[in-house]
Motif scaffolding. Structure first.
Motif, PDB file in Angstrom:
ATOM      1  N   GLY A 168      48.926 -12.054  15.524  1.00  0.00           N
ATOM      2  CA  GLY A 168      48.049 -12.955  14.791  1.00  0.00           C
ATOM      3  C   GLY A 168      46.748 -13.236  15.511  1.00  0.00           C
ATOM      4  O   GLY A 168      45.775 -13.679  14.882  1.00  0.00           O
ATOM      5  N   ASP A 169      46.700 -12.989  16.833  1.00  0.00           N
ATOM      6  CA  ASP A 169      45.451 -13.183  17.570  1.00  0.00           C
ATOM      7  C   ASP A 169      44.383 -12.201  17.092  1.00  0.00           C
ATOM      8  O   ASP A 169      44.689 -11.097  16.635  1.00  0.00           O
ATOM      9  CB  ASP A 169      45.668 -12.974  19.071  1.00  0.00           C
ATOM     10  N   VAL A 170      43.157 -12.614  17.246  1.00  0.00           N
ATOM     11  CA  VAL A 170      41.998 -11.760  16.966  1.00  0.00           C
ATOM     12  C   VAL A 170      41.635 -11.009  18.239  1.00  0.00           C
ATOM     13  O   VAL A 170      41.589 -11.599  19.334  1.00  0.00           O
ATOM     14  CB  VAL A 170      40.802 -12.613  16.494  1.00  0.00           C
ATOM     15  N   LEU A 171      41.389  -9.709  18.129  1.00  0.00           N
ATOM     16  CA  LEU A 171      40.916  -8.917  19.255  1.00  0.00           C
ATOM     17  C   LEU A 171      39.401  -8.797  19.150  1.00  0.00           C
ATOM     18  O   LEU A 171      38.880  -8.394  18.107  1.00  0.00           O
ATOM     19  CB  LEU A 171      41.552  -7.528  19.242  1.00  0.00           C
ATOM     20  N   ALA A 172      38.701  -9.172  20.220  1.00  0.00           N
ATOM     21  CA  ALA A 172      37.236  -9.171  20.194  1.00  0.00           C
ATOM     22  C   ALA A 172      36.693  -8.527  21.457  1.00  0.00           C
ATOM     23  O   ALA A 172      37.368  -8.452  22.493  1.00  0.00           O
ATOM     24  CB  ALA A 172      36.717 -10.602  20.050  1.00  0.00           C
ATOM     25  N   HIS A 173      35.458  -8.092  21.366  1.00  0.00           N
ATOM     26  CA  HIS A 173      34.830  -7.348  22.462  1.00  0.00           C
ATOM     27  C   HIS A 173      33.381  -7.786  22.592  1.00  0.00           C
ATOM     28  O   HIS A 173      32.726  -8.138  21.609  1.00  0.00           O
ATOM     29  CB  HIS A 173      34.887  -5.836  22.162  1.00  0.00           C
ATOM     30  N   ILE A 174      32.875  -7.738  23.825  1.00  0.00           N
ATOM     31  CA  ILE A 174      31.455  -7.948  24.070  1.00  0.00           C
ATOM     32  C   ILE A 174      30.980  -6.872  25.043  1.00  0.00           C
ATOM     33  O   ILE A 174      31.675  -6.537  26.006  1.00  0.00           O
ATOM     34  CB  ILE A 174      31.170  -9.362  24.625  1.00  0.00           C
ATOM     35  N   PRO A 217      27.659  -7.422  29.852  1.00  0.00           N
ATOM     36  CA  PRO A 217      27.398  -8.583  29.003  1.00  0.00           C
ATOM     37  C   PRO A 217      26.857  -9.730  29.856  1.00  0.00           C
ATOM     38  O   PRO A 217      26.951  -9.701  31.094  1.00  0.00           O
ATOM     39  CB  PRO A 217      28.776  -8.931  28.433  1.00  0.00           C
ATOM     40  N   PRO A 218      26.293 -10.767  29.229  1.00  0.00           N
ATOM     41  CA  PRO A 218      25.765 -11.906  29.996  1.00  0.00           C
ATOM     42  C   PRO A 218      26.791 -12.476  30.971  1.00  0.00           C
ATOM     43  O   PRO A 218      28.005 -12.442  30.723  1.00  0.00           O
ATOM     44  CB  PRO A 218      25.402 -12.919  28.913  1.00  0.00           C
ATOM     45  N   ALA A 219      26.309 -13.006  32.081  1.00  0.00           N
ATOM     46  CA  ALA A 219      27.179 -13.439  33.172  1.00  0.00           C
ATOM     47  C   ALA A 219      28.188 -14.500  32.760  1.00  0.00           C
ATOM     48  O   ALA A 219      29.281 -14.580  33.324  1.00  0.00           O
ATOM     49  CB  ALA A 219      26.328 -13.955  34.334  1.00  0.00           C
ATOM     50  N   HIS A 220      27.858 -15.305  31.764  1.00  0.00           N
ATOM     51  CA  HIS A 220      28.755 -16.393  31.366  1.00  0.00           C
ATOM     52  C   HIS A 220      29.875 -15.926  30.432  1.00  0.00           C
ATOM     53  O   HIS A 220      30.734 -16.728  30.057  1.00  0.00           O
ATOM     54  CB  HIS A 220      27.955 -17.493  30.659  1.00  0.00           C
ATOM     55  N   SER A 221      29.876 -14.648  30.038  1.00  0.00           N
ATOM     56  CA  SER A 221      30.776 -14.192  28.967  1.00  0.00           C
ATOM     57  C   SER A 221      32.250 -14.399  29.289  1.00  0.00           C
ATOM     58  O   SER A 221      33.026 -14.864  28.440  1.00  0.00           O
ATOM     59  CB  SER A 221      30.523 -12.709  28.665  1.00  0.00           C
ATOM     60  N   GLY A 222      32.676 -14.034  30.498  1.00  0.00           N
ATOM     61  CA  GLY A 222      34.070 -14.199  30.858  1.00  0.00           C
ATOM     62  C   GLY A 222      34.502 -15.658  30.881  1.00  0.00           C
ATOM     63  O   GLY A 222      35.490 -16.033  30.237  1.00  0.00           O
ATOM     64  N   ALA A 228      36.921 -20.746  25.497  1.00  0.00           N
ATOM     65  CA  ALA A 228      37.168 -20.695  24.051  1.00  0.00           C
ATOM     66  C   ALA A 228      38.638 -20.470  23.728  1.00  0.00           C
ATOM     67  O   ALA A 228      39.002 -20.385  22.553  1.00  0.00           O
ATOM     68  CB  ALA A 228      36.327 -19.591  23.414  1.00  0.00           C
ATOM     69  N   GLY A 229      39.472 -20.334  24.765  1.00  0.00           N
ATOM     70  CA  GLY A 229      40.913 -20.207  24.529  1.00  0.00           C
ATOM     71  C   GLY A 229      41.442 -18.800  24.541  1.00  0.00           C
ATOM     72  O   GLY A 229      42.531 -18.550  23.997  1.00  0.00           O
ATOM     73  N   LEU A 303      34.801 -17.537  18.187  1.00  0.00           N
ATOM     74  CA  LEU A 303      34.461 -16.535  19.190  1.00  0.00           C
ATOM     75  C   LEU A 303      33.188 -16.946  19.924  1.00  0.00           C
ATOM     76  O   LEU A 303      32.207 -17.362  19.291  1.00  0.00           O
ATOM     77  CB  LEU A 303      34.267 -15.166  18.545  1.00  0.00           C
ATOM     78  N   PRO A 304      33.174 -16.803  21.252  1.00  0.00           N
ATOM     79  CA  PRO A 304      31.948 -17.107  22.000  1.00  0.00           C
ATOM     80  C   PRO A 304      30.801 -16.188  21.568  1.00  0.00           C
ATOM     81  O   PRO A 304      31.027 -15.085  21.064  1.00  0.00           O
ATOM     82  CB  PRO A 304      32.347 -16.838  23.452  1.00  0.00           C
ATOM     83  N   GLN A 305      29.591 -16.639  21.796  1.00  0.00           N
ATOM     84  CA  GLN A 305      28.411 -15.864  21.407  1.00  0.00           C
ATOM     85  C   GLN A 305      28.470 -14.464  22.016  1.00  0.00           C
ATOM     86  O   GLN A 305      28.734 -14.294  23.202  1.00  0.00           O
ATOM     87  CB  GLN A 305      27.138 -16.570  21.874  1.00  0.00           C
ATOM     88  N   GLY A 306      28.225 -13.464  21.176  1.00  0.00           N
ATOM     89  CA  GLY A 306      28.205 -12.078  21.621  1.00  0.00           C
ATOM     90  C   GLY A 306      29.500 -11.336  21.404  1.00  0.00           C
ATOM     91  O   GLY A 306      29.508 -10.109  21.336  1.00  0.00           O
TER      92      GLY A 306
END
Length: 338
Positions: A168-174, A217-222, A228-229, A303-306
């Motif tokens: 049920g989780d969403v898989l996302a990538h940046i 990706p931007p330094a804050h992404s991780g 964001a959980g 989802l976080p930005q990006g």
């Protein structure tokens, strides 16, 4: 390069270090280079640590079949990129690196100075203001080997593991997908990369740079994903399908990748791939070294930005591509490209 250029064999260790240290940028450690060990702050009381190695003729060539000559700057940049990406994938902020250099005596001093410049430039661009090279080691060997260990600070967060994804989780990538794989194909090709500014080769040259100097990706992404959980996360270094499989195995789940989205992601790479006789979708699915972040999020999370949704976590244990077997898997350091 001039044949009479000074090499590391012309210097002693002290003299070579004296050339390297001033190029590494500001020292952020409590005690930096100069003693037997560095002292770094650990305000969280926990330290994230990782290590990675670049080996000549395994991870880079000094001269590629295309004619491109790998600079010390390239190797220094890539060393930082692959290390800080691993720390970010845990939801942490990189804080220090120690770097070990093994160098043949014939290595030109300028190449080593350029490597130090690449380390410093990549730290400034990709890491954080808290991060610096705080020490390392020099040795002599038959080929160039660059190893870096990186530390990171969780800043009070729980580390994001590979093992927390749930159906049920969403898989996302940046980040980028397929660019570094395309760049490797360019470097290994018969195209002349000795003059990458030629108009008809700029597209290929841009891909080559994505392999030699990956942009993260931007330094804050991780940390943003952790905040964001994110239930699971890793750095995509060996290919999207292979690394998605690592989350699947660690979490005891299946993952279905969005075939439509990923085919669209491959489409802009098609002209360059056609020139190289390659399949751009193979680059996107199986190519590594772009060092984006792949994360699973609860379905209700914002989802976080990006970050872009590119699949879902499902029951099962396989990675599928629109419900089917993926046409590419990724890179294995011993078995090669599968």
């Amino acid at each position: 390069m001039p044949t009479n250029a000074p090499t590391v064999a012309d210097l002693d260790e002290k003299s070579l270090l004296a050339l390297i240290f001033p190029r590494l940028g500001p020292d952020t450690a409590l005690l930096g280079p100069g003693d037997d060990a560095a002292v770094i702050a650990a305000p969280d009381s926990r330290t994230v640590i990782s290590i990675d190695t670049l080996v000549q003729d395994a991870d880079f060539r000094l001269v590629w079949p295309s004619g491109y000559r790998t600079t010390g700057f390239d190797v220094g940049w890539k060393c930082i990129a692959q290390n800080v990406s691993d720390v970010r994938a845990m939801g942490a902020v990189p804080t220090s690196l120690v770097v070990s250099l093994t160098l043949p005596g014939s290595t030109e001093v300028q190449w080593v100075e350029d490597l130090a410049d690449g380390l410093a430039a990549a730290i400034a661009s990709l890491a954080s203001e808290r991060c610096s090279v705080v020490g390392g080691d020099l040795g002599r060997g038959n080929q160039i080997v660059v190893t870096a260990a990186v530390t990171g600070d969780l800043e009070g967060r729980a580390p994001v593991l590979r093992s927390g994804a749930r159906p049920g989780d969403v898989l996302a990538h940046i980040g980028a997908l397929g660019l570094a794989a395309g760049g490797l194909a360019v470097l290994e090709s018969g195209f002349d990369m000795t003059d990458p500014e030629k108009d008809d080769d700029r597209e290929l040259a841009a891909l080559a740079m994505a392999q030699c100097r990956p942009q993260l990706p931007p330094a804050h992404s991780g940390p943003a994903a952790a905040d964001a959980g994110a239930t699971a996360m890793l750095d995509v270094s060996d290919g999207l399908v292979r690394d998605a499989g690592r989350i699947a195995r660690a979490s005891g789940v299946g993952i279905d990748l969005d075939a439509g989205y990923l085919r669209a992601k491959a489409s802009p790479l098609a002209p360059a791939a056609a020139r190289l006789g390659a399949d751009p979708l193979t680059w996107v699915l199986g190519g590594g070294e772009d060092h984006g972040l792949l994360a699973a999020f609860p379905p209700e999370a914002v989802l976080p930005q990006g970050f872009v949704r590119l699949g879902e976590v499902v029951a099962g244990e396989a990675v599928t591509f629109g419900g089917a077997v993926p046409p590419a898997t990724g890179w294995d350091h011993f078995a090669g490209q599968l």
